[in-house]
Design an enzyme around this catalytic site. Structure first.
Site, short mmCIF file in Angstrom:
data_model
loop_
_atom_site.label_atom_id
_atom_site.label_comp_id
_atom_site.label_asym_id
_atom_site.label_seq_id
_atom_site.Cartn_x
_atom_site.Cartn_y
_atom_site.Cartn_z
N GLU A 171 1.32 3.74 2.98
CA GLU A 171 1.85 3.26 4.25
C GLU A 171 3.38 3.34 4.22
OE1 GLU A 171 0.02 -0.58 4.68
OE2 GLU A 171 -2.00 0.28 4.66
N GLU B 76 1.77 -4.51 11.46
CA GLU B 76 1.20 -3.17 11.30
C GLU B 76 1.93 -2.19 12.19
OE1 GLU B 76 -1.38 -2.31 9.37
OE2 GLU B 76 -2.47 -4.14 8.89
N HIS C 220 0.86 -1.19 0.00
CA HIS C 220 0.00 0.00 0.00
C HIS C 220 0.89 1.23 0.00
CE1 HIS C 220 -3.17 -2.71 2.07
NE2 HIS C 220 -3.34 -2.71 0.75
N HIS D 73 3.19 -3.46 7.02
CA HIS D 73 2.12 -2.52 6.69
C HIS D 73 2.14 -1.34 7.66
CE1 HIS D 73 -0.62 -4.65 3.75
NE2 HIS D 73 0.24 -5.61 4.05
#
Length: 1262
Positions: free
Chosen positions: A961, A1140, A958, A1055
């Site tokens: 990110e 994350e 992504h 991420h």
């Protein structure tokens, strides 16, 4: 007297007077009650007296085990005498007034409500019903109504609704009787079916007679009447009746009367009741229209402004704000199309899905900077569709809408198919197809025969194909690149053998020796020297001495710089001007003004002095300084003025080589030349050129100012009320391809986003110091607006500017919880402080009045965009500043870092860079292999080398990110480091790393998608080799490994998370998934190795930013096509994770209360490596799962049931409520306002071997 037969409870004296009387009453039930009326009156009068005078009597009647309530209700049902009935009603009123909750519940459970309705109907049949009886019945019904869930249904079926309505109509002036009737009506109306029925019978009009005109008499009755009216108006049908009856202006006038006359604020509840009525009426389109026509916006705005100084009136201000926001006319975004401003034609369009839908619409966007001026009316249709279809309102037969909201399972996204929760046994692709990927795994067959282990850097450690940096640099474009300080080409990458080896940069294969430079080598220590002038020209035929050939046939410019001392910051005063020149990419570099290296005093203060160039090859230069505002951005209509004052201006560029060992400005420029973007970017942003040195000071979470969101919303409402105060002046617009920067003679800020990873589509000046900013959607998409990165110049020092990003899409953001935007000042950078810093005050994030089209909102109508607003001021005159959502990390930065990392390689490190594939946009996707060289080419050492377990890492699928890339940078630097831990890690594993899975998205400033317009992390189940090449080939690598029985020990995809704090992991567990559902499973179905929890557990102990409590190991249906789930299910990797990292900061551990920076992110990447080393040692212990006591950890989370969220994915919000209610929506119960609680329970940490391991890594937290 005989003892009563009544059941009594232990502890209650059997000769209790009240129980004896109840016993007598029980014996009279039936015919005796009718015959002996006087006796019944006497007994009930005595019971009433006892209950009124003795508290214990009431307790005896209502005590557990007592049948007193049954006796009383039976007597009430059987008597036909009005006085006896009244006595019993008085008794019930006394009993139910005390301890209402339990006692009312007993009354309802014994059928009391039905008996009251029966008596009400019977009494109504009398020619002249007793007023006192009606009063007491309604008073009692009002007490019990809210506790009986079927109250409304019983009232409607019994016919009580009409009785109450008729009684009210006959007694409008009888306040004593009207009050209990209104109280009962309030309960009736909470049932939507009843509300419609009451509306048909004229109750809405009746209620307006009760609440008007303004009067301070009977305020308690007025309060109840407004509550009842508010409940009635929740029905859209009734709201339409109120609008048709012209009652909206009446309510507004009434509210204004109360606002003006209630100067001591004693009747706030009445004012709130009037606002609730308006709020419910404005839930329909007709109501909003009537509200606007009645000048409601101005009335509520002015009254709310007057209420603001009084904190106790906040409920009025908040409700007024909600009504005004709802009624604010829905506007379209000020764009010709919501599709991206840039157009990329896909090789083939998917058959279905959002991208196919987008391509089926009329053309829009730009192709090579050509705008199709056809508005996408179908795509951009914005209509107030939220209601007003004459739909029938559901017969829910429930009183409490809150209780009866859809109680759908909170777990309905959890995977419940046991078969899908176990890895697939059969391979998905034949091995013949996968055999081509063998070339990416040379380390598994390398025999190192002929390798000289005494030699420093041998060809054996590099790929037989050209290195990644070579391939990317060799595909150069022919466009000019506008580069800041382009002549300041540092020699840190000059391939001169006598130069410092750790800065060596060679394009091409490492088997080729670096050619010597045709200049004298630099003596050590470095003395100040001046080179002859080196001309910069576009003449391709001139070959000066400074043209240093490199193995790929291109030229590198020689220049020299001196390394500063370790550990000291470089700070230099700002020179008068800052130049940005264009560089003809293929042309040899010649300079026309000299390049100097200067040492002043201490050897620490070295800077590179570069005189500004003249106009180069007709390409305009961009300037800062020299008087009136800056002239940044694309020059429009200013030809011929480019060379003014150019010769005497000098820029001092700080040399931050030691502070940023992996950064080289000139190498960055070289990498930019090989980067392909859809808009054909020809500029380099200063932050990417200078680099970023993490600040040494702490950046705490921004404390939210009370009322900040409300004040911002009111400023937005002012735009509608005072439209003449709004400038509405476009100052930047990518949809004007020839000239996105609009000239305005220095009255406005200048914006620019036309550089790699930039994202800003349009800037509109709405007030003198306020700007609305519109972000560009992802290419081949019409949404995903979150990432921003843009340049601002022309600011005034000390002036506070407000910026509103008006097309954000997420329903909540960490900007509401302490996160700030990032700003980079060029003036600060060239003064020796090149860094991104958190900035912005009055930050908040809220729903605005710009409507999203149903296509952009996934088919949902009536959705709105959200505004991120922040204010900031600037410290330097003629500065150029950049703003970003998070620390930018471009694709060219990655290529530069990989090139520099390769130069750091020692003989003991096996490093290979391959090009995994080429993306849709023509950019190369790098694949790294890192491990330790074998000790020798003996069979034992070669066998150990080949059989090391594999770790597979990926990041940046992504583009928005960017924190994932900073974590990956930390991982790569650790792996290439010289510490004993790094060496041990390389000896333990073979690392396969794809550091950027979505280069195209990163380059073009996308937030989530690739050029295909799709989220690549939802394509892992069935990736298309043409549309999703990086995913297709990365999955193929893993499939190849599974076929040869070498599946990775750990797979981790890095991420970033926009709405949670800390760093945490998502993993996959059959057991934990099943525990969160109601499905039945056998013990054999739940058999699994608990080792999947070991790595996050280790991280929680060694990485201060990591939170085990935020981790989740549940498999959701909506995530079944993500990397984590597919690699777990199809490749069979038990330790398959998504890691994350927060974009905001931490709320636990060492970094609690701090915003996260690149230092902490890189540290996280390094700690991940340390955790892998500990995992290696831990897996060597027998029965380690038992030692870890992981089972108790899981049980600790099992009891924490998932709460009211639509998915078990870790909640998007994890914040406590503010004192000021943050209203994210225009509707109080908006479905987008996710709950803020965390469903994953706190894991109880138990002592285990992880705590006792005292290996060397515990002392090396690097």
């Amino acid at each position: 007297m005989n003892r009563p037969k009544m059941a009594t409870e232990k502890g209650v004296p059997s000769n209790s007077r009240v129980l004896m009387l109840l016993g007598q009453l029980e014996r009279m039930n039936g015919e005796a009650m009718v015959r002996d009326v006087e006796m019944a009156r006497q007994i009930t009068t005595k019971i009433l007296h006892l209950i009124q005078t003795q508290e214990k009597s009431g307790k005896e009647v209502m005590s557990k085990g007592s049948s007193g309530m049954e006796v009383i209700l039976s007597s009430l049902e059987n008597t036909s005498d009005v006085q006896t009935t009244l006595n019993i009603l008085y008794i019930l009123s006394e009993l139910l007034t005390v301890g209402r909750g339990r006692r009312v519940g007993v009354f309802v459970s014994k059928g009391g409500t039905g008996i009251l309705f029966q008596i009400l109907i019977t009494a109504n049949k009398e020619l002249s019903p007793s007023e006192e009886l009606m009063l007491q019945l309604h008073s009692l019904l009002a007490k019990v109504g809210s506790k009986d869930r079927k109250f409304g249904v019983k009232a409607r079926l019994s016919g009580a609704l009409n009785v109450t309505i008729n009684l009210m109509k006959q007694n409008l002036q009888n306040n004593k009787l009207l009050l209990p009737c209104l109280q009962v009506l309030r309960v009736y109306s909470s049932n939507s079916v009843n509300a419609i029925s009451l509306g048909k019978n004229g109750v809405v009009e009746l209620m307006f007679k009760v609440v008007t005109p303004y009067s301070k008499k009977n305020t308690s009755l007025l309060k109840v009447a407004l509550d009842a009216l508010g409940a009635l108006l929740k029905s859209r049908t009734n709201a339409r009746r109120a609008v048709d009856g012209g009652h909206v202006p009446v309510l507004l006038a009434l509210y204004l009367d109360w606002h003006r006359n209630d100067t001591r604020h004693r009747h706030m509840l009445i004012r709130k009741g009037l606002l609730v009525c308006l709020r419910n009426i404005t839930n329909i389109k007709l109501g909003r229209k009537a509200f606007i026509e009645a000048d409601g916006m101005r009335i509520l705005y002015n009254s709310s402004t007057e209420c603001l100084p009084v904190r106790t009136l906040d409920p009025l201000v908040n409700t007024s704000s909600l009504i005004m926001r709802k009624c604010f006319p829905k506007n379209r975004l000020p764009l010709p199309t919501i599709k991206s401003a840039f157009h990329y034609q896909l090789p083939h369009v998917p058959a279905a899905g959002p991208v196919a839908q987008l391509y089926s619409q009329p053309p829009g966007g730009r192709t090579n900077h050509q705008l199709f001026n056809k508005p996408l009316k179908k795509v951009d249709d914005v209509v107030d569709e939220s209601d007003d279809n004459e739909e029938t309102e559901a017969d829910t037969d429930t009183e409490n809408e809150e209780d009866e909201k859809d109680h759908h399972s909170a777990n309905d996204d959890i995977e419940t198919d046991i078969n899908k929760l176990h890895p697939k046994k059969s391979p998905t692709r034949p091995f013949e197809e996968l055999r081509v990927y063998e070339r990416f795994f040379l380390e598994l067959s390398e025999d190192f025969q002929g390798y000289n282990f005494e030699c420093s850097k041998s060809a054996s450690t590099t790929s037989s194909s050209a290195s990644f940096s070579s391939s990317s640099a060799s595909t150069r474009s022919t466009r000019p690149i506008i580069v800041p300080t382009a002549q300041a080409l540092s020699p840190k990458h000059m391939p001169v053998p006598s130069f410092q080896g750790d800065c060596n940069f060679v394009k091409g294969q490492h088997t080729q020796p670096s050619p010597p430079a045709p200049t004298t080598t630099l003596p050590v220590p470095l003395t100040p020297l001046e080179l002859d002038t080196i001309h910069l020209t576009t003449d391709q035929d001139k070959k000066e001495e400074a043209h240093i050939p490199t193995p790929d046939g291109h030229t590198t410019m020689s220049s020299f710089t001196r390394s500063p001392s370790q550990g000291q910051m470089i700070e230099q005063e700002l020179a008068r001007a800052l130049e940005c020149v264009s560089l003809e990419e293929e042309g040899a570099l010649n300079a026309d003004e000299g390049l100097k290296v200067k040492q002043e005093g201490s050897p620490v203060s070295a800077t590179r002095h570069i005189q500004s160039p003249l106009l180069l090859g007709g390409i305009t230069t961009r300037r800062v300084g020299g008087g009136g505002g800056s002239n940044w951005g694309s020059d429009c209509g200013s030809e011929g003025a480019e060379d003014e004052g150019g010769e005497g201006e000098v820029l001092e560029v700080p040399d931050t080589a030691l502070l940023l060992p992996l950064h080289d400005p000139d190498l960055y420029v070289e990498m930019v030349k090989g980067t392909h973007s859809v808009p054909l970017y020809a500029e380099v942003a200063y932050p990417d050129y200078f680099g970023h040195v993490a600040p040494t000071f702490r950046e705490t979470h921004m404390e939210r100012v009370y009322g900040v969101q409300r004040s911002k919303i009111f400023q937005d409402i002012e735009r509608l009320i005072h439209p003449n105060d709004i400038l509405d002046k476009v100052v930047y617009d990518l949809d004007i391809p020839s000239c996105p920067v609009i000239e305005d003679h220095g009255e406005s800020l200048k914006f620019n986003s036309q550089f790699e990873s930039g994202n800003l589509r349009k800037a509109v000046q709405v007030r003198k110091y306020e700007y609305d900013l519109v972000l560009n959607s992802d290419i081949n998409s019409n949404h995903y607006h979150q990432w921003f990165y843009f340049e601002v110049s022309g600011m005034r020092v000390g002036t506070t500017y407000r910026f509103n990003i008006i097309n954000s899409e997420k329903s909540n953001s960490q900007f509401n919880y302490g996160m700030q935007v990032l700003m980079y000042s060029v003036q600060e950078a060239i003064s020796g402080r090149p860094r991104w810093v958190r900035t912005g005050t009055d930050i908040c994030y809220y729903k605005n009045h710009f409507a999203r089209s149903s296509i952009a909102a996934g088919g949902q109508k009536g959705k709105s965009y959200y505004t991120l607003t922040f204010s900031t001021s600037f410290s330097h005159k003629d500065d150029v500043c950049y703003f970003a959502y998070h620390y930018p990390y471009t694709y060219s930065t990655l290529k530069m870092h990989l090139s520099k990392l390769e130069a750091l390689r020692t003989p003991q490190i096996y490093l290979r860079q391959d090009v995994l594939c080429e993306t849709l946009g023509g950019n190369s996707c790098p694949l790294l292999t890192i491990t330790a060289m074998p000790e020798s080419n003996s069979n034992d050492h070669i066998c150990q080398f080949r059989n090391r377990p594999l770790i597979f890492l990926s990041a940046r699928v992504h583009p928005g990110e960017t924190n994932a890339s900073w974590v990956m940078k930390g991982t790569l630097e650790f792996l290439m480091g010289t510490s004993p831990l790094a060496a041990s890690l390389r000896e333990a594993y073979i690392f396969k790393i794809v550091p950027m899975l979505n280069p195209d998205g990163v380059v073009n400033g996308n937030h989530r998608c690739s050029l295909s317009g799709e989220d690549l992390n939802r394509q892992w189940q069935n990736p298309n080799p043409e549309l999703h090449p990086t995913i297709y080939h990365t999955k193929s690598l893993l499939q190849y490994l599974a076929h040869i029985q070498r599946a990775p020990l750990v797979f981790c995809d890095y991420h970033g998370h926009s709405r949670k704090k800390n760093v945490f992991m998502y993993g996959c567990s059959v057991k934990e998934t099943v525990w969160q559902t109601n499905i039945s499973a056998t013990s054999s179905d739940l058999q699994e190795d608990l080792g999947y929890r070991a790595l996050p557990k280790i991280l929680s102990q060694i990485a201060p930013a990591f939170s085990m409590a935020s981790c989740s190991f549940v498999v959701e249906r909506s995530k079944e096509s993500t990397a984590r789930v597919v690699v777990w299910r199809e490749i069979g990797v038990q330790r398959s994770y998504t890691m994350e990292s927060t974009l905001c900061g931490c709320d636990q551990g060492k970094y609690k209360g701090l915003q996260i920076g690149t230092r902490e992110l890189e540290e996280m990447g390094a700690q991940f490596c340390v955790a892998l080393l500990r995992l290696k040692r831990l897996t060597g212990l027998r029965n380690h799962q038992h030692l870890l006591d992981l089972e108790s950890d899981i049980i600790g989370t099992q009891s924490k049931v998932v709460s009211s969220c639509s998915t078990t994915y870790v909640m998007d919000e994890d914040e406590p409520s503010f004192l000021e209610a943050i209203d994210y929506s225009a509707e109080s119960n908006d479905e987008d306002a996710e709950p803020e609680n965390e469903h994953v329970g706190q894991v109880h940490e138990n002592p285990d071997p992880l705590d006792q391991l005292s290996d060397s890594e515990t002392n090396h937290r690097d």
